[in-house]
Design a protein around this motif. Structure first.
Motif, PDB file in Angstrom:
ATOM      1  N   ARG A   1      44.279  57.918-116.773  1.00 50.51           N
ATOM      2  CA  ARG A   1      43.511  56.808-117.324  1.00 50.51           C
ATOM      3  C   ARG A   1      44.297  55.494-117.273  1.00 50.51           C
ATOM      4  NH1 ARG A   1      39.848  58.472-122.467  1.00 50.51           N
ATOM      5  NH2 ARG A   1      39.134  56.373-121.960  1.00 50.51           N
ATOM      6  N   LEU A   2      45.606  55.583-117.525  1.00 52.02           N
ATOM      7  CA  LEU A   2      46.437  54.377-117.479  1.00 52.02           C
ATOM      8  C   LEU A   2      46.447  53.768-116.085  1.00 52.02           C
ATOM      9  CD1 LEU A   2      48.459  52.428-118.785  1.00 52.02           C
ATOM     10  CD2 LEU A   2      50.274  54.064-118.215  1.00 52.02           C
ATOM     11  N   ALA A   3      46.594  54.600-115.066  1.00 52.43           N
ATOM     12  CA  ALA A   3      46.604  54.091-113.692  1.00 52.43           C
ATOM     13  C   ALA A   3      45.266  53.433-113.347  1.00 52.43           C
ATOM     14  CB  ALA A   3      46.904  55.230-112.717  1.00 52.43           C
ATOM     15  N   LEU A   4      44.166  54.044-113.747  1.00 49.34           N
ATOM     16  CA  LEU A   4      42.850  53.446-113.495  1.00 49.34           C
ATOM     17  C   LEU A   4      42.721  52.092-114.185  1.00 49.34           C
ATOM     18  CD1 LEU A   4      40.455  56.522-113.930  1.00 49.34           C
ATOM     19  CD2 LEU A   4      41.167  55.460-111.778  1.00 49.34           C
ATOM     20  N   SER A   5      43.162  52.036-115.444  1.00 48.02           N
ATOM     21  CA  SER A   5      42.995  50.799-116.204  1.00 48.02           C
ATOM     22  C   SER A   5      43.817  49.662-115.605  1.00 48.02           C
ATOM     23  CB  SER A   5      43.379  51.015-117.669  1.00 48.02           C
ATOM     24  OG  SER A   5      44.773  51.223-117.800  1.00 48.02           O
ATOM     25  N   GLN A   6      44.981  49.978-115.060  1.00 44.67           N
ATOM     26  CA  GLN A   6      45.811  48.940-114.459  1.00 44.67           C
ATOM     27  C   GLN A   6      45.204  48.382-113.176  1.00 44.67           C
ATOM     28  OE1 GLN A   6      49.833  50.374-114.106  1.00 44.67           O
ATOM     29  NE2 GLN A   6      50.248  50.089-116.284  1.00 44.67           N
ATOM     30  N   HIS A   7      44.279  49.126-112.594  1.00 44.80           N
ATOM     31  CA  HIS A   7      43.554  48.653-111.399  1.00 44.80           C
ATOM     32  C   HIS A   7      42.149  48.167-111.757  1.00 44.80           C
ATOM     33  CE1 HIS A   7      46.291  49.890-108.047  1.00 44.80           C
ATOM     34  NE2 HIS A   7      46.820  50.586-109.038  1.00 44.80           N
ATOM     35  N   GLN A   8      41.918  47.982-113.064  1.00 48.34           N
ATOM     36  CA  GLN A   8      40.621  47.516-113.569  1.00 48.34           C
ATOM     37  C   GLN A   8      39.457  48.403-113.109  1.00 48.34           C
ATOM     38  OE1 GLN A   8      42.726  44.830-111.959  1.00 48.34           O
ATOM     39  NE2 GLN A   8      43.665  45.015-113.984  1.00 48.34           N
ATOM     40  N   ILE A   9      39.719  49.708-113.067  1.00 48.58           N
ATOM     41  CA  ILE A   9      38.678  50.673-112.706  1.00 48.58           C
ATOM     42  C   ILE A   9      38.254  51.397-113.982  1.00 48.58           C
ATOM     43  CG2 ILE A   9      38.148  52.766-111.399  1.00 48.58           C
ATOM     44  CD1 ILE A   9      40.167  51.822-109.316  1.00 48.58           C
ATOM     45  N   PRO A  10      36.991  51.290-114.374  1.00 47.24           N
ATOM     46  CA  PRO A  10      36.536  51.923-115.620  1.00 47.24           C
ATOM     47  C   PRO A  10      36.693  53.444-115.573  1.00 47.24           C
ATOM     48  CG  PRO A  10      34.902  50.362-114.794  1.00 47.24           C
ATOM     49  CD  PRO A  10      35.904  50.548-113.696  1.00 47.24           C
ATOM     50  N   PHE A  11      37.051  54.019-116.701  1.00 46.11           N
ATOM     51  CA  PHE A  11      37.136  55.469-116.822  1.00 46.11           C
ATOM     52  C   PHE A  11      35.729  56.048-116.844  1.00 46.11           C
ATOM     53  CE2 PHE A  11      37.091  59.129-119.807  1.00 46.11           C
ATOM     54  CZ  PHE A  11      37.816  60.021-119.033  1.00 46.11           C
ATOM     55  N   ASP A  12      35.481  57.028-115.991  1.00 45.81           N
ATOM     56  CA  ASP A  12      34.150  57.645-115.883  1.00 45.81           C
ATOM     57  C   ASP A  12      34.256  59.120-116.271  1.00 45.81           C
ATOM     58  OD1 ASP A  12      31.683  58.623-115.264  1.00 45.81           O
ATOM     59  OD2 ASP A  12      31.645  57.891-113.191  1.00 45.81           O
ATOM     60  N   PRO A  13      33.740  59.519-117.442  1.00 48.73           N
ATOM     61  CA  PRO A  13      33.805  60.923-117.865  1.00 48.73           C
ATOM     62  C   PRO A  13      33.152  61.878-116.875  1.00 48.73           C
ATOM     63  CG  PRO A  13      33.126  59.514-119.689  1.00 48.73           C
ATOM     64  CD  PRO A  13      33.097  58.669-118.451  1.00 48.73           C
ATOM     65  N   GLU A  14      32.237  61.371-116.047  1.00 45.19           N
ATOM     66  CA  GLU A  14      31.582  62.225-115.052  1.00 45.19           C
ATOM     67  C   GLU A  14      32.563  62.723-113.996  1.00 45.19           C
ATOM     68  OE1 GLU A  14      28.146  63.253-114.494  1.00 45.19           O
ATOM     69  OE2 GLU A  14      28.351  62.937-116.662  1.00 45.19           O
ATOM     70  N   LEU A  15      33.684  62.039-113.868  1.00 48.03           N
ATOM     71  CA  LEU A  15      34.689  62.446-112.877  1.00 48.03           C
ATOM     72  C   LEU A  15      35.760  63.373-113.469  1.00 48.03           C
ATOM     73  CD1 LEU A  15      35.213  59.060-110.994  1.00 48.03           C
ATOM     74  CD2 LEU A  15      33.967  61.086-110.200  1.00 48.03           C
ATOM     75  N   VAL A  16      35.574  63.769-114.715  1.00 46.72           N
ATOM     76  CA  VAL A  16      36.518  64.667-115.384  1.00 46.72           C
ATOM     77  C   VAL A  16      35.914  66.063-115.470  1.00 46.72           C
ATOM     78  CG1 VAL A  16      37.824  65.132-117.490  1.00 46.72           C
ATOM     79  CG2 VAL A  16      37.443  62.764-116.740  1.00 46.72           C
ATOM     80  N   CYS A  17      36.620  67.044-114.953  1.00 45.53           N
ATOM     81  CA  CYS A  17      36.172  68.433-115.000  1.00 45.53           C
ATOM     82  C   CYS A  17      37.247  69.258-115.706  1.00 45.53           C
ATOM     83  CB  CYS A  17      35.924  68.959-113.585  1.00 45.53           C
ATOM     84  SG  CYS A  17      35.257  70.631-113.561  1.00 45.53           S
ATOM     85  N   VAL A  18      36.889  69.874-116.820  1.00 43.33           N
ATOM     86  CA  VAL A  18      37.839  70.650-117.610  1.00 43.33           C
ATOM     87  C   VAL A  18      37.507  72.131-117.490  1.00 43.33           C
ATOM     88  CG1 VAL A  18      38.876  70.979-119.891  1.00 43.33           C
ATOM     89  CG2 VAL A  18      38.032  68.714-119.221  1.00 43.33           C
ATOM     90  N   MET A  19      38.474  72.917-117.044  1.00 39.46           N
ATOM     91  CA  MET A  19      38.294  74.351-116.832  1.00 39.46           C
ATOM     92  C   MET A  19      39.040  75.116-117.921  1.00 39.46           C
ATOM     93  SD  MET A  19      36.462  73.972-114.186  1.00 39.46           S
ATOM     94  CE  MET A  19      36.185  75.714-113.863  1.00 39.46           C
ATOM     95  N   ASP A  20      38.348  76.032-118.580  1.00 41.85           N
ATOM     96  CA  ASP A  20      38.922  76.775-119.701  1.00 41.85           C
ATOM     97  C   ASP A  20      39.472  78.115-119.216  1.00 41.85           C
ATOM     98  OD1 ASP A  20      39.685  77.580-122.171  1.00 41.85           O
ATOM     99  OD2 ASP A  20      37.676  77.767-123.021  1.00 41.85           O
ATOM    100  N   ASN A  21      40.803  78.269-119.308  1.00 43.50           N
ATOM    101  CA  ASN A  21      41.432  79.524-118.910  1.00 43.50           C
ATOM    102  C   ASN A  21      42.813  79.599-119.552  1.00 43.50           C
ATOM    103  OD1 ASN A  21      42.312  81.888-117.363  1.00 43.50           O
ATOM    104  ND2 ASN A  21      40.649  81.372-115.959  1.00 43.50           N
ATOM    105  N   ASP A  22      43.290  80.815-119.784  1.00 42.40           N
ATOM    106  CA  ASP A  22      44.614  80.988-120.384  1.00 42.40           C
ATOM    107  C   ASP A  22      45.729  80.731-119.389  1.00 42.40           C
ATOM    108  OD1 ASP A  22      43.502  81.664-122.815  1.00 42.40           O
ATOM    109  OD2 ASP A  22      43.515  83.814-122.397  1.00 42.40           O
TER     110      ASP A  22
END
Length: 366
Positions: free
Chosen positions: A228-249
């Protein structure tokens, strides 16, 4: 005063015994200054890490004291009250998984600890804490503790209050005032994302491990922050649609495979993906190949961990090396050289990871 060194005597011990002999014979008197670690290394024809170990152990054994900015001095009533030097270092983990030590994080960490221990004549072993949280029955042992997010903190507090000499790695607990060394996962996430941004990618997907975007362990939460920090420094909005969280041990290629397909199902697809482990990156590459998406021509992929396999995949995987050999070295150095002199301050260090650029990324298409 010693004149010869036995072949079996570690050099740091020889230096210590020589200085102790000079103190005993009155050659060195209370409050006399000692040579610096650089001068000692030259005098005994050894390394600075060895001379530093000798001075540090003399402090721990009560023979000398240090004054910041001035040097080391002979102590009054030498060796009467100070705790003993660390006898052995253990890398301790709860319910030790042998397969885990094939992972580069742990393999390189162990190599770093072993190197420092061998340099200083200190035995080094693995130790399984087990379900009952049992440490070695040796109050002079140094413990490099690899904890996790399921670790019982009451046990850690108990060990701290008992005066056990512990440095944690992997996870850390600043509120407990226990020394720790960690990899800077925020910087790691930043480096991976920044590399993709430098190639002109703006729609960058990220595949994480956790129960949800707000339920992740320290490692993956910090890698997300770096993204998120790298995106913000390039003035690119954070898009939750581009985040994929996989649940596994455990990290598995299947997580990257499913995560890649999920991101590719979006109406506005990403052009690059940061898979927050090499395992997930391997799975993402397999999914891309199955879908007829060429890596890196049509899709750039960055992994994390720099597993040995990552340099042999097709294409060779761009990834983040966590620099955990240095992590192990610093953990051992803290135990051997710095713990006794911390004077109640929390010892801590963050190891900066490195981006390893290979063939799995290309410039974004216009």
């Amino acid at each position: 005063m010693l004149t010869e060194k036995s072949a079996k005597t570690p050099m740091y011990q020889f230096i210590m015994d020589d200085i102790k002999g000079k103190i005993a014979e009155g050659i060195l008197k209370p409050h006399d200054p000692l040579p610096t670690q650089i001068d000692l290394a030259r005098q005994y024809n050894t390394s600075e890490i060895t001379s530093r170990r000798a001075l540090s152990d003399l402090v721990q054994e009560g023979y000398i004291y240090r004054v910041r900015g001035k040097g080391s001095f002979v102590k009054e009533n030498a060796a009467e009250t100070s705790p003993k030097a660390i006898s052995t270092i253990y890398f301790a983990q709860r319910n030790m998984d042998v397969q885990l030590y094939n992972h580069r994080f742990f393999a390189d960490t162990l190599a770093g600890i072993k190197e420092v221990c061998e340099e200083n004549g200190t035995p080094f072993y693995l130790w399984d804490i087990g379900p009952n949280y049992e440490l070695p029955d040796d109050p002079n042992a140094g413990i490099v503790l690899a904890s996790d997010d399921q670790f019982d903190l009451t046990q850690l507090i108990k060990w701290r209050d008992e005066g056990r000499r512990i440095v944690t790695v992997h996870f850390y607990y600043p509120h407990l005032n226990i020394p720790y060394v960690i990899v800077d996962n925020l910087t790691g996430g930043y480096l991976a994302t920044q590399h993709l941004l430098s190639l002109g990618h703006e729609r960058i997907g990220i595949i994480l491990t956790g129960a949800s975007m707000v339920e992740m362990n320290q490692e993956f939460s910090l890698r997300l922050q770096g993204y998120r920090l790298a995106l913000s420094q390039h003035q690119i909005p954070f898009d939750p649609e581009l985040v994929c969280v996989m649940d596994n041990d455990k990290e598995k290629p299947e997580m990257g495979y499913e995560g890649f397909k999920t991101l590719m199902s979006k109406k506005d697809r990403p052009t690059a993906i940061f898979a927050t482990s090499d395992y997930k990156a391997f799975g993402a590459i397999n999914a891309a190949r199955e879908m007829g998406i060429s890596v890196p021509e049509d899709m750039s992929i960055v992994g994390y961990d720099d597993l040995v396999m990552s340099q042999y995949t097709y294409p060779n995987l761009t990834t983040v090396n966590q620099n955990t050999k240095k992590l192990g070295e610093r953990a051992a150095e803290m135990l051997l050289f710095e713990l006794q002199e911390s004077q109640g301050k929390t010892l801590k260090d963050e190891i900066v990871p490195r981006l390893i650029v290979r063939d799995s990324c290309a410039e974004a298409k216009e």
